[in-house]
Enzyme design. Sequence first.
Site, PDB file in Angstrom:
ATOM      1  N   ILE A 120     -58.103 -48.805  23.543  1.00  0.00           N
ATOM      2  CA  ILE A 120     -56.800 -49.477  23.571  1.00  0.00           C
ATOM      3  C   ILE A 120     -56.377 -49.853  24.986  1.00  0.00           C
ATOM      4  O   ILE A 120     -55.536 -50.720  25.172  1.00  0.00           O
ATOM      5  CB  ILE A 120     -55.734 -48.591  22.889  1.00  0.00           C
TER       6      ILE A 120
ATOM      7  N   HIS B  31     -51.606 -54.404  20.047  1.00  0.00           N
ATOM      8  CA  HIS B  31     -51.673 -53.028  19.560  1.00  0.00           C
ATOM      9  C   HIS B  31     -50.285 -52.579  19.161  1.00  0.00           C
ATOM     10  O   HIS B  31     -49.300 -52.894  19.826  1.00  0.00           O
ATOM     11  CB  HIS B  31     -52.217 -52.101  20.651  1.00  0.00           C
TER      12      HIS B  31
ATOM     13  N   GLU C 116     -52.246 -47.683  14.708  1.00  0.00           N
ATOM     14  CA  GLU C 116     -52.441 -46.239  14.646  1.00  0.00           C
ATOM     15  C   GLU C 116     -52.430 -45.796  13.185  1.00  0.00           C
ATOM     16  O   GLU C 116     -51.439 -45.979  12.483  1.00  0.00           O
ATOM     17  CB  GLU C 116     -51.349 -45.530  15.430  1.00  0.00           C
TER      18      GLU C 116
ATOM     19  N   HIS D 237     -53.217 -38.358  20.584  1.00  0.00           N
ATOM     20  CA  HIS D 237     -52.079 -37.546  21.007  1.00  0.00           C
ATOM     21  C   HIS D 237     -52.352 -36.060  20.846  1.00  0.00           C
ATOM     22  O   HIS D 237     -51.516 -35.232  21.188  1.00  0.00           O
ATOM     23  CB  HIS D 237     -50.835 -37.939  20.220  1.00  0.00           C
TER      24      HIS D 237
ATOM     25  N   LYS E 217     -41.380 -42.903  14.848  1.00  0.00           N
ATOM     26  CA  LYS E 217     -40.204 -43.134  15.687  1.00  0.00           C
ATOM     27  C   LYS E 217     -38.931 -42.636  15.001  1.00  0.00           C
ATOM     28  O   LYS E 217     -38.765 -42.759  13.787  1.00  0.00           O
ATOM     29  CB  LYS E 217     -40.071 -44.616  16.021  1.00  0.00           C
TER      30      LYS E 217
END
Length: 759
Positions: A436, A646, A670, A699, A116
């Site tokens: 997930i 999660h 993750e 991803h 992030k």
Amino acid sequence: MTTVGNLGFPRIGARRELKRALEAHWRGDTSGTELLTIARELRRRHWRLQADAGVDIVPCNDFSLYDHVLDTAFLFDAIPVPYRLLAETDPLAAYFALARGRQRDGVDLRALEMTKWFDTNYHYLVPELHRDQVFRLRGDKPQQEFLEARAAGHQARPVLLGPVSFLRLSKTTDGSDPLDLLERLLPVYAELLARLAAVGAGWVQIDEPCLVLDADPALQAAYRHAYAALTEATRPKLLLTTYFGDLGENLPLATALPVDGLHVDLVRGVDQLDAVLKALPKGRVLSLGLIDGRNVWRANLDNALVLARYAQGHAGADQVWLAPSCSLLHVPVDAEGETGLDPELRGWLAFARQKLEELRLLADALDGAPSAEAALAAARGRHESRRRSARVHRQDVAARVAALTPAAAHRPSPYPVRRERQDAGLRLPRYPTTTIGSFPQTPEVRRARALNRAGKLPDTDYDAFLAAEIARCVRVQEDIGIDVLVHGEFERNDMVEYFGEQLDGFAFTRNGWVQSYGSRCVKPPIIFGDVARPVPMTVRWSRHAQDLTSRPMKGMLTGPVTVLQWSFVRDDQSRSQTCRQIALALRDEVADLEAAGIGVIQIDEPALREGLPLRRAEWQRYLDWAVECFRITAAVAADETQIHTHMCYSEFNDIIESVAAMDADVISIETSRSRMELLDAFVKFRYPNQIGPGVYDIHSPRVPDSGEMHALLRKAREVLAPEQIWVNPDCGLKTRGWTETREALEAMVAAARRMRAVA
């Protein structure tokens, strides 16, 4: 005349034109040349929109095909060795391989780690460096985009991520300190600045957001050295740009650096203005970040005008520029087209275009323009209508929050008791497998949803379609051998929007898209009023899916902190108060799922870490209410109900005790892009509950084999006990295709079975 500048503009386009162009290119439907042509047209359109809104100096080089930090790494040739051959033959393919991975023609490249961007919901690619890193200029993107803007008739200012923040946001593969590379990097920055000066750039915006982090002696020394060195170069004037908070202890440093201008965030750091004015050397430009670049509410222009006049009175009118608090990357493009919203509510909103118009109005008022007073009066009217609106406040919601007691945040029994009862009821093998939540949102799924929303597919037919997709999803999971199933979430457009659409106090836009990463765009809900849940939101499809199988079926909820973080949140009460309202609404959903026979419930909190304030002194206050809100949501569940959560791309080391305090029975995280590095947090801290470290990166379209996943599980086993470990992907599967999803999940289950064989 007061100057209006902008720090950055949304890249994706008002109708997600960039997203569609990228995905067409990745599918092979269009060439690189066609993609770059669309990108150029978007830039020109965005510059024109900004100029029409009243911006005097538009930003350039703020546009990116994927991510501006990746652009910086590529520009300075910080390309890891495995990608270099591809970079020499096909630079665009190498760029996207760094972003997404590449698995073609015998080449298997993983994507860079993604995390992030400070405390926003934007993700950046983390550059990978090493102690012997060599930097050089690759290409001329900043110069070319400046020349494009000038040719289109605009006064433009190139935007660069500053050298210190670039290194601070990078990682090294050999354990060395990235800041040790500063001496190697600075000559290349100086060369770039000289090239920008040569093509006529008068100013360069050099972003150093790390200046709003806690003071760090090594970082401060790096800043002093870097900008002293850049001063010696032939260069344009430099606007040192800070945002996302106040400068705090770094203020003396920032105002002493030998630059020509300083931008400060007066939305998140309004109290710093006096100190900045006192410390800023005479003759230096001060750019005031007066309009919130991260939220969608119209500003209180009277307050902003007071600040601007005060600054001009101290520094001089010519030395004070007006700007948003940060880049407008974090808001949608234009609210004008949101005709589906109630007109009163729409009048409260300001997207990128409206924010720039607000800045122009402030500048006109400062310059004494005759039209400004009437426009300011209209702005006051909109502001007052929001403050007085009956739709914003509900007494029943306020009373329920006020009645909360500490007991509302505690499960009936401690984890060891719950674990025993859950094991007896669920009867799962060691290294249980799950996903997930979401499964592929195929074009057919999206088309059916769109047709139903448009009234062209009756509800009965749409429900039959969803039931068939869920049945298919359940069969696939059973065939693969997954232990705890999900229903696939085919009815959900987005993990926050889906819930917000069913909660009071939320509003939704038609084209309020913002970029999360690459081509991934989200349309955040707008929380304008008190939040409540009128009716159950997820029970119907979860119960239907459970009826299709004898295996445990997870109910899937988005947690209160993530709903808060991934929405545009009202700014007329504390975020903690809004979060408690959301938690109580979701608590009711947990109770209803359990009553419907759902024995495993996942309450996702991928945004918990990103909400952490940038200053450490403010962490504990945030963590206390964030953890409390999660626990309020979950605590209604009986001991026998297993609560999962999660988290995405979270550095857990500093907050591991708060993660444990959430008291989820199972947490999935993750870890695959970092090769399980995130599990380092669990080495010193003995995490008591169960953990699912992601074993493959969803991803990326790349599909790892079971051997690779098994190796990651063996690394996890070095840190965690066998009875703690779950096996799952890194995140939901909605962006992937069915073929790659099935292949990856089959490999995942095979890896889990290998672990069981030696357990």
